[in-house]
Design a protein around this motif. Structure first.
Motif, mmCIF file in Angstrom:
data_model
loop_
_atom_site.group_PDB
_atom_site.id
_atom_site.type_symbol
_atom_site.label_atom_id
_atom_site.label_comp_id
_atom_site.label_asym_id
_atom_site.label_seq_id
_atom_site.Cartn_x
_atom_site.Cartn_y
_atom_site.Cartn_z
ATOM 1 N N VAL A 48 0.850 -1.196 0.000
ATOM 2 C CA VAL A 48 0.000 0.000 0.000
ATOM 3 C C VAL A 48 0.885 1.245 0.000
ATOM 4 C CG1 VAL A 48 -1.701 1.306 1.335
ATOM 5 C CG2 VAL A 48 -1.919 -1.172 1.107
ATOM 6 N N ARG A 49 1.970 1.193 0.749
ATOM 7 C CA ARG A 49 2.892 2.336 0.805
ATOM 8 C C ARG A 49 3.470 2.632 -0.590
ATOM 9 N NH1 ARG A 49 5.054 1.608 5.429
ATOM 10 N NH2 ARG A 49 4.141 3.448 6.350
ATOM 11 N N ALA A 50 3.858 1.606 -1.335
ATOM 12 C CA ALA A 50 4.397 1.807 -2.687
ATOM 13 C C ALA A 50 3.337 2.385 -3.616
ATOM 14 C CB ALA A 50 4.939 0.498 -3.249
ATOM 15 N N VAL A 51 2.096 1.926 -3.477
ATOM 16 C CA VAL A 51 1.002 2.475 -4.291
ATOM 17 C C VAL A 51 0.815 3.949 -3.953
ATOM 18 C CG1 VAL A 51 -1.492 2.409 -4.740
ATOM 19 C CG2 VAL A 51 -0.185 0.275 -4.601
ATOM 20 N N ALA A 52 0.809 4.274 -2.657
ATOM 21 C CA ALA A 52 0.635 5.665 -2.238
ATOM 22 C C ALA A 52 1.742 6.547 -2.794
ATOM 23 C CB ALA A 52 0.594 5.747 -0.717
ATOM 24 N N LEU A 53 2.987 6.082 -2.706
ATOM 25 C CA LEU A 53 4.108 6.878 -3.232
ATOM 26 C C LEU A 53 4.017 7.053 -4.742
ATOM 27 C CD1 LEU A 53 7.046 5.522 -1.060
ATOM 28 C CD2 LEU A 53 6.058 7.827 -1.011
ATOM 29 N N GLU A 54 3.606 6.008 -5.451
ATOM 30 C CA GLU A 54 3.471 6.112 -6.904
ATOM 31 C C GLU A 54 2.374 7.105 -7.276
ATOM 32 O OE1 GLU A 54 4.081 2.711 -9.826
ATOM 33 O OE2 GLU A 54 1.881 2.846 -9.732
ATOM 34 N N VAL A 55 1.223 7.009 -6.624
ATOM 35 C CA VAL A 55 0.099 7.911 -6.918
ATOM 36 C C VAL A 55 0.462 9.349 -6.573
ATOM 37 C CG1 VAL A 55 -2.258 8.533 -6.229
ATOM 38 C CG2 VAL A 55 -1.694 6.152 -6.728
ATOM 39 N N LEU A 56 1.063 9.561 -5.394
ATOM 40 C CA LEU A 56 1.448 10.914 -5.004
ATOM 41 C C LEU A 56 2.521 11.480 -5.938
ATOM 42 C CD1 LEU A 56 1.495 10.484 -1.136
ATOM 43 C CD2 LEU A 56 -0.113 11.873 -2.464
ATOM 44 N N GLY A 57 3.452 10.639 -6.366
ATOM 45 C CA GLY A 57 4.470 11.090 -7.320
ATOM 46 C C GLY A 57 3.851 11.523 -8.641
ATOM 47 N N GLU A 58 2.852 10.790 -9.089
ATOM 48 C CA GLU A 58 2.157 11.163 -10.331
ATOM 49 C C GLU A 58 1.387 12.470 -10.160
ATOM 50 O OE1 GLU A 58 -0.177 7.766 -11.461
ATOM 51 O OE2 GLU A 58 1.610 6.576 -11.925
ATOM 52 N N ARG A 59 0.753 12.646 -8.993
ATOM 53 C CA ARG A 59 0.030 13.896 -8.732
ATOM 54 C C ARG A 59 1.004 15.071 -8.725
ATOM 55 N NH1 ARG A 59 -3.940 12.120 -3.731
ATOM 56 N NH2 ARG A 59 -5.053 10.497 -4.863
ATOM 57 N N ARG A 60 2.175 14.876 -8.109
ATOM 58 C CA ARG A 60 3.195 15.928 -8.058
ATOM 59 C C ARG A 60 3.687 16.267 -9.465
ATOM 60 N NH1 ARG A 60 8.681 16.463 -7.956
ATOM 61 N NH2 ARG A 60 9.483 18.128 -6.623
ATOM 62 N N ALA A 61 3.968 15.242 -10.254
ATOM 63 C CA ALA A 61 4.451 15.461 -11.623
ATOM 64 C C ALA A 61 3.412 16.199 -12.461
ATOM 65 C CB ALA A 61 4.795 14.122 -12.277
#
Length: 95
Positions: A48-61
């Motif tokens: 779940v942590r990896a999913v959260a980081l991936e989603v947040l990274g995409e939102r930031r980008a």
């Protein structure tokens, strides 16, 4: 981010898509986060942590792809810098 009850992922099933909690971590899905997409990410990343980081990274980008501040003289100013800071704080909390 709020603490919430542990989700079903602790038992080998994908997390609920309304937001998932792991060790006090809570990342609510955004308007573009479809349940099937989040589930695919979970099965691919197994965390779940990896999913959260991936989603947040995409939102930031996505925020960084466009100007953070736009002003139309004497009409309106749109400033997304605080949104970016908020996402970066979430990334720090998750990471």
């Amino acid at each position: 981010m709020k603490a919430a009850r542990a989700c079903a992922h602790c038992h080998g099933t994908p997390p609920r898509t309304r937001g998932c909690s792991v060790d006090g971590l809570r990342v609510p899905p955004g308007p573009g986060d479809l349940p099937a997409d989040l589930e695919r990410r979970f099965f691919r990343l197994q965390s779940v942590r990896a999913v959260a980081l991936e989603v947040l990274g995409e939102r930031r980008a996505k925020l960084l792809a466009d100007p953070l501040k736009v002003t139309v003289d004497n009409v309106v100013t749109m400033d997304l810098q605080e949104n970016l800071r908020g996402i970066e704080r979430q990334i720090e909390q998750v990471g």
